[in-house]
Design an enzyme around this catalytic site. Structure first.
Site, mmCIF file in Angstrom:
data_model
loop_
_atom_site.group_PDB
_atom_site.id
_atom_site.type_symbol
_atom_site.label_atom_id
_atom_site.label_comp_id
_atom_site.label_asym_id
_atom_site.label_seq_id
_atom_site.Cartn_x
_atom_site.Cartn_y
_atom_site.Cartn_z
ATOM 1 N N ARG A 145 -1.119 -31.503 134.595
ATOM 2 C CA ARG A 145 -1.197 -31.609 133.134
ATOM 3 C C ARG A 145 0.089 -32.227 132.608
ATOM 4 O O ARG A 145 1.118 -32.228 133.245
ATOM 5 C CB ARG A 145 -1.411 -30.248 132.482
ATOM 6 C CG ARG A 145 -0.289 -29.235 132.696
ATOM 7 C CD ARG A 145 0.689 -29.174 131.553
ATOM 8 N NE ARG A 145 1.819 -28.302 131.844
ATOM 9 C CZ ARG A 145 2.966 -28.718 132.336
ATOM 10 N NH1 ARG A 145 3.147 -29.981 132.624
ATOM 11 N NH2 ARG A 145 3.957 -27.874 132.559
ATOM 12 N N HIS B 7 8.572 -24.674 126.489
ATOM 13 C CA HIS B 7 9.252 -23.387 126.690
ATOM 14 C C HIS B 7 8.936 -22.402 125.577
ATOM 15 O O HIS B 7 9.800 -21.656 125.129
ATOM 16 C CB HIS B 7 10.777 -23.580 126.814
ATOM 17 C CG HIS B 7 11.177 -24.208 128.109
ATOM 18 N ND1 HIS B 7 11.260 -23.502 129.285
ATOM 19 C CD2 HIS B 7 11.486 -25.488 128.422
ATOM 20 C CE1 HIS B 7 11.628 -24.313 130.267
ATOM 21 N NE2 HIS B 7 11.757 -25.538 129.768
ATOM 22 N N GLY C 105 7.473 -30.975 141.770
ATOM 23 C CA GLY C 105 8.782 -30.787 141.125
ATOM 24 C C GLY C 105 9.039 -31.762 140.006
ATOM 25 O O GLY C 105 10.180 -32.123 139.725
ATOM 26 N N GLY D 296 7.323 -31.597 136.776
ATOM 27 C CA GLY D 296 6.903 -31.159 135.455
ATOM 28 C C GLY D 296 5.464 -31.493 135.110
ATOM 29 O O GLY D 296 5.059 -31.405 133.967
ATOM 30 N N ASP E 272 0.274 -24.079 131.897
ATOM 31 C CA ASP E 272 -0.144 -25.009 132.951
ATOM 32 C C ASP E 272 -1.533 -24.672 133.466
ATOM 33 O O ASP E 272 -2.368 -25.548 133.683
ATOM 34 C CB ASP E 272 0.822 -24.959 134.135
ATOM 35 C CG ASP E 272 2.255 -25.155 133.706
ATOM 36 O OD1 ASP E 272 2.460 -25.578 132.554
ATOM 37 O OD2 ASP E 272 3.145 -24.881 134.510
ATOM 38 N N SER F 293 13.196 -31.266 140.188
ATOM 39 C CA SER F 293 13.713 -29.944 139.850
ATOM 40 C C SER F 293 12.901 -28.924 140.640
ATOM 41 O O SER F 293 11.750 -28.671 140.341
ATOM 42 C CB SER F 293 13.563 -29.730 138.351
ATOM 43 O OG SER F 293 13.787 -28.381 138.044
HETATM 44 P P1 NG1 Z 1 6.444 -26.800 134.961
HETATM 45 O O1 NG1 Z 1 7.831 -26.706 135.417
HETATM 46 O O2 NG1 Z 1 6.110 -28.126 134.457
HETATM 47 O O3 NG1 Z 1 5.504 -26.288 136.007
HETATM 48 C C1 NG1 Z 1 6.976 -24.730 133.316
HETATM 49 C C2 NG1 Z 1 6.130 -23.476 133.225
HETATM 50 C C3 NG1 Z 1 5.247 -23.435 131.968
HETATM 51 C C4 NG1 Z 1 6.051 -23.740 130.729
HETATM 52 C C5 NG1 Z 1 6.875 -25.021 130.939
HETATM 53 C C6 NG1 Z 1 7.804 -25.317 129.801
HETATM 54 C C7 NG1 Z 1 5.606 -22.760 135.523
HETATM 55 C C8 NG1 Z 1 4.560 -22.633 136.546
HETATM 56 N N1 NG1 Z 1 5.261 -23.349 134.389
HETATM 57 O O4 NG1 Z 1 6.225 -25.834 133.667
HETATM 58 O O5 NG1 Z 1 4.597 -22.186 131.883
HETATM 59 O O6 NG1 Z 1 6.863 -22.656 130.377
HETATM 60 O O7 NG1 Z 1 7.672 -24.968 132.116
HETATM 61 O O8 NG1 Z 1 7.117 -25.491 128.615
HETATM 62 O O9 NG1 Z 1 6.708 -22.320 135.726
HETATM 63 MG MG MG Z 2 5.141 -25.778 138.354
#
Ligand code: NG1
Ligand code: MG
Length: 516
Positions: free
Chosen positions: A45, A52, A157, A159, A209, A256
């Site tokens: 997605r 956040h 990694g 996002g 997500d 990341s």
């Molecule tokens: P990413 O790092 O893109 O998977 C994370 C969190 C989300 C949300 C976003 C920031 C996980 C699995 N997902 O996404 O729930 O907090 O950062 O908006 O850690």
């Molecule tokens: Mg993730």
């Protein structure tokens, strides 16, 4: 609504699936020498706005994209059931483990970083769900053994939620494999159970997500609400007069890895905003009531908003999601953050936070800093809380732009929505400190070549960026990014790598099963 079950050969299945299903089946056959029974799929997605804030229960605006994870599965009939996992990507070596005969859960060790751990997260939550819906069958008996072959093209990694895509596909596969003929799962249940799955590998995440990966719909963005209950509403972008809306997703190629960085980044932010909510509660003399699963079982910034209104206003009901009320209340919260925390912009030490919470240093450490370990000098309560409330406000404004506002020209729409995305980026950078120099550079280049709104997407600290671009400008933005960012920063980058680094995706279908 149920998770769709499609037939692999059907004409109306998404094109990405038509091409990718045969590939994963071929991989399965080459590995296990037999045909799989079905394929479970879930996409990555991109989040357009609302970063956040999902772990504070504020709504977000993501869409599923057409990169995804496919898991081809064969259900085994054996006395000593086990799971064998293979991955098309050879960086992820084959794994095999036994399933407990007494029906207990497979153990997950969050201290090791291995791809099979993510599989086990999906397995675990599916297993819990099976025990919930069919206790007689699953309480004391083992799960079915499986052979699984995975093939994904969500960059890891970055996002775009490769982890959610994987976990949601796995949970769906396990439910399907174990329920056989009586299989049924709703999107709502699949989202509900997968939302907490990554907690088992030590990431204290919110639910955006999984909601986006499960509930995505072709050509639609999603407005995902977490309270009063989890709900994903699909809607289309406004019809423009002369152009179309495109989203360009550009990867910084700075990876990341949550497993390594969570203690100083992601999990630390969860601690900071949770502490901020409780410090505010203490300052304004209210008690936080949290309903449902919460990240540190402590109440969050939305709970503070509700508690504050319950105590000080003649409209004491918790906020139900209504946009006008939300804008009014969130605006008030921004003022309260200024009033209560604005004089300590340098941040709070452990001692100062404990004092602001009226508890001992030991209690604070036990309640906030041990379940998910974190490392820091000071907690920046003011900056983090201000980001969350202003970002939640921007999401509501964005929703109005998308659904309610009439625009005289296409440009007015692009400016309105793009402006909110740019403000979001500034807040992520300055207040939440989750951007990075590469993200900033990409945004600058994109904005200079046709994008109206450019920001990081997902957790940040590297990973991907998303850009609101009129379809007629997509090529100019791509060209500028290639020449001024990728070829400068990564002089040896190949055409294939460039091709993967910039994705222009239409909103895609969420989780689905493909019957073969
Ligand atoms: P990413 O790092 O893109 O998977 C994370 C969190 C989300 C949300 C976003 C920031 C996980 C699995 N997902 O996404 O729930 O907090 O950062 O908006 O850690
Ligand atoms: Mg993730």
């Amino acid at each position: 609504m149920s998770v769709p079950e499609l037939k692999a050969g059907d004409k109306n299945i998404p094109t990405s699936l038509q091409t990718r299903c045969p590939e994963v089946i071929k991989g399965f056959e080459a590995t296990y020498g037999a045909k799989p029974d079905f394929v479970a799929r879930s996409p990555g997605r991109v989040n357009l706005i609302g970063e956040h804030i999902d772990y504070a229960d504020f709504s977000v605006l993501p869409l599923a994209i057409d990169v995804d994870m496919l898991c081809a599965v064969k259900v085994l009939d054996e006395k000593n059931p086990s799971i064998t996992l293979s991955n098309d990507d050879k960086r992820f070596a084959q794994r095999k483990f036994d399933l407990p005969l007494d029906g207990s859960f497979v153990t997950i060790d969050p201290s090791v970083s291995d791809w099979s751990n993510y599989f086990k997260c999906g397995l675990h939550v599916a297993h819990e769900f099976l025990k919930e819906i069919a206790p007689a069958k699953f309480s004391n008996a083992p799960l079915a053994g499986l052979q699984v072959y995975c093939k994904g093209n969500v960059p890891t990694g970055s996002g775009l939620s490769s982890s959610a895509a994987f976990i949601c596909a796995v949970a769906l596969a396990v439910i399907k494999a174990n329920m056989g003929e009586s299989y049924h799962v709703s999107k709502k249940d699949l989202t509900r159970i997968t939302v907490v799955a990554e907690h088992y590998v030590g990431v204290n995440n919110g639910g955006m997500d999984q909601a986006a990966s499960v509930c995505g719909e072709e050509d639609h963005a999603l407005y995902v609400e977490f309270k009063p209950e989890l709900k994903a509403t699909a809607f289309k972008f406004p019809e423009l007069k002369n152009d179309d809306v495109s989203f360009v997703i550009a990867n910084t190629l700075v990876v990341s890895n949550k497993f390594e960085t969570a203690p100083t980044n992601y999990n630390l932010r969860v601690v900071e905003v949770t502490a901020a909510a409780n410090v505010l509660a203490n300052k304004f003399g209210v008690v936080l009531k949290h309903v449902g699963a919460s990240n540190l079982n402590k109440g969050n910034l939305r709970d503070f908003m509700n508690a504050y209104y319950a105590r000080y206003h003649n409209t004491p009901e918790p906020w139900d999601g209504d946009v006008t009320t939300g804008i009014e209340r969130l605006t008030k919260m921004v003022e309260l953050v200024e009033e209560a925390l604005g004089n300590k912009k340098e941040g709070f030490t452990v001692e100062e936070t404990a004092a602001a919470l009226n508890c001992s240093k030991e209690e604070f450490t036990k309640d906030y800093l041990t379940t998910y370990p974190v490392r820091f000098q000071v907690l920046k309560l003011y900056q983090r809380a201000r980001h969350v409330y202003t970002e939640a406000l921007r999401v509501l404004e964005a929703l109005k732009v998308m659904t309610g506002t009439k625009f005289d020209s296409d440009e007015d729409f692009f400016k309105a929505f793009g402006g909110l995305m740019n403000q979001s980026q500034a807040s992520c950078d300055k207040l939440y400190e989750c951007s990075c120099p590469e993200t900033d550079k990409i945004c600058e280049i994109a904005l200079g070549s046709g994008s109206y709104g450019s920001r990081l997407t997902g957790a940040g600290w590297g990973g991907c960026t998303v850009h609101l671009v009129p379809s007629s400008s997509v090529e100019s933005v791509k060209k500028a990014l290639i020449n001024d960012f990728y070829k400068v920063k990564y002089p040896n980058i190949t055409d294939a790598e460039l091709n993967d680094a910039i994705i222009v995706s239409k909103p895609a279908l969420g989780s689905c099963l493909c019957e073969l």
